[in-house]
Design a protein around this motif. Structure first.
Motif, PDB file in Angstrom:
ATOM      1  N   LYS A  25       0.834  -1.215   0.000  1.00 34.37           N
ATOM      2  CA  LYS A  25       0.000   0.000   0.000  1.00 34.37           C
ATOM      3  C   LYS A  25       0.863   1.257   0.000  1.00 34.37           C
ATOM      4  O   LYS A  25       0.550   2.238  -0.658  1.00 34.37           O
ATOM      5  CB  LYS A  25      -0.932   0.002   1.201  1.00 34.37           C
ATOM      6  N   TYR A  26       1.951   1.247   0.764  1.00 29.11           N
ATOM      7  CA  TYR A  26       2.879   2.371   0.803  1.00 29.11           C
ATOM      8  C   TYR A  26       4.220   1.879   0.307  1.00 29.11           C
ATOM      9  O   TYR A  26       4.717   0.860   0.773  1.00 29.11           O
ATOM     10  CB  TYR A  26       2.998   2.932   2.227  1.00 29.11           C
ATOM     11  N   LYS A  27       4.793   2.597  -0.673  1.00 26.85           N
ATOM     12  CA  LYS A  27       6.019   2.116  -1.296  1.00 26.85           C
ATOM     13  C   LYS A  27       7.223   3.009  -1.052  1.00 26.85           C
ATOM     14  O   LYS A  27       8.347   2.598  -1.256  1.00 26.85           O
ATOM     15  CB  LYS A  27       5.797   1.966  -2.799  1.00 26.85           C
ATOM     16  N   ASN A  28       6.980   4.233  -0.623  1.00 26.16           N
ATOM     17  CA  ASN A  28       8.098   5.152  -0.507  1.00 26.16           C
ATOM     18  C   ASN A  28       7.906   6.076   0.693  1.00 26.16           C
ATOM     19  O   ASN A  28       6.847   6.675   0.846  1.00 26.16           O
ATOM     20  CB  ASN A  28       8.205   5.981  -1.791  1.00 26.16           C
ATOM     21  N   ILE A  29       8.923   6.166   1.515  1.00 25.14           N
ATOM     22  CA  ILE A  29       8.942   7.081   2.655  1.00 25.14           C
ATOM     23  C   ILE A  29      10.221   7.884   2.566  1.00 25.14           C
ATOM     24  O   ILE A  29      11.296   7.338   2.306  1.00 25.14           O
ATOM     25  CB  ILE A  29       8.910   6.319   4.001  1.00 25.14           C
ATOM     26  N   ILE A  30      10.079   9.176   2.790  1.00 28.74           N
ATOM     27  CA  ILE A  30      11.242  10.058   2.761  1.00 28.74           C
ATOM     28  C   ILE A  30      11.345  10.746   4.117  1.00 28.74           C
ATOM     29  O   ILE A  30      10.369  11.312   4.608  1.00 28.74           O
ATOM     30  CB  ILE A  30      11.118  11.109   1.642  1.00 28.74           C
ATOM     31  N   ILE A  31      12.522  10.644   4.706  1.00 35.55           N
ATOM     32  CA  ILE A  31      12.768  11.332   5.969  1.00 35.55           C
ATOM     33  C   ILE A  31      13.816  12.401   5.718  1.00 35.55           C
ATOM     34  O   ILE A  31      14.943  12.115   5.328  1.00 35.55           O
ATOM     35  CB  ILE A  31      13.254  10.365   7.059  1.00 35.55           C
ATOM     36  N   ASN A  32      13.415  13.620   5.914  1.00 36.80           N
ATOM     37  CA  ASN A  32      14.331  14.762   5.924  1.00 36.80           C
ATOM     38  C   ASN A  32      14.108  15.461   7.247  1.00 36.80           C
ATOM     39  O   ASN A  32      14.473  14.944   8.274  1.00 36.80           O
ATOM     40  CB  ASN A  32      14.083  15.683   4.723  1.00 36.80           C
ATOM     41  N   ASP A  33      13.447  16.590   7.218  1.00 37.37           N
ATOM     42  CA  ASP A  33      13.108  17.265   8.463  1.00 37.37           C
ATOM     43  C   ASP A  33      11.837  16.671   9.073  1.00 37.37           C
ATOM     44  O   ASP A  33      11.553  16.865  10.240  1.00 37.37           O
ATOM     45  CB  ASP A  33      12.914  18.767   8.223  1.00 37.37           C
ATOM     46  N   ASN A  34      11.050  15.990   8.267  1.00 40.11           N
ATOM     47  CA  ASN A  34       9.852  15.290   8.738  1.00 40.11           C
ATOM     48  C   ASN A  34       9.708  13.991   7.954  1.00 40.11           C
ATOM     49  O   ASN A  34      10.559  13.666   7.139  1.00 40.11           O
ATOM     50  CB  ASN A  34       8.607  16.190   8.611  1.00 40.11           C
ATOM     51  N   ILE A  35       8.634  13.265   8.185  1.00 41.44           N
ATOM     52  CA  ILE A  35       8.404  11.988   7.499  1.00 41.44           C
ATOM     53  C   ILE A  35       7.306  12.202   6.462  1.00 41.44           C
ATOM     54  O   ILE A  35       6.196  12.627   6.802  1.00 41.44           O
ATOM     55  CB  ILE A  35       7.999  10.885   8.490  1.00 41.44           C
TER      56      ILE A  35
END
Length: 130
Positions: A25-35
């Motif tokens: 269902k979720y394929k990509n998560i990016i963590i920089n200053d937030n999620i």
């Protein structure tokens, strides 16, 4: 330099985990200053607007990705009531994922949901009741 070298690899590991834990269902998560999470339609949204169950899936993915990044040693994974906000579908996917990692997984729970789903899916485990 750390952001340039470690963050992309970490985001890739995190995204790989959430894809498996969420059954794609979720394929990509990016963590920089937030999620930030990519939705099925390709839009990116802040994690905090998602359901508690989804946020908990992200946190599990995050913990496992961190563990894999800080050491190549196969440390045990200890989870205490980590699935309290998971519905049965999410829990089943998480247990299936955890059954396939090389780490020893120790679950502490006060319910029989985990045991029932492990039995249903023929996942081997050792059960200790206190």
């Amino acid at each position: 330099e750390m952001k340039k070298n470690i963050t992309p690899k970490f985001n890739q590991s995190l995204s790989k985990n959430i894809e498996k834990i969420s059954n794609g269902k979720y394929k990509n998560i990016i963590i920089n200053d937030n999620i930030t999470v990519e939705l099925e339609d390709g839009r990116y949204v802040p994690a905090e607007i998602l359901s508690i169950g989804t946020i908990e899936q992200i946190y599990l993915s995050l913990r496992l990705a961190i563990m894999n990044e800080i050491t190549k040693e196969k440390l045990p994974v200890m989870l205490d009531e980590a699935f309290a906000y998971y519905d049965d579908k999410r829990l089943e996917a998480a247990l299936e994922f955890l059954s396939k990692i090389d780490n020893q997984v120790i679950l502490f729970t006060c319910t029989d949901r985990e045991k029932s789903l492990l039995d249903k899916n023929n996942i081997k485990y050792n059960y200790i009741s206190l």
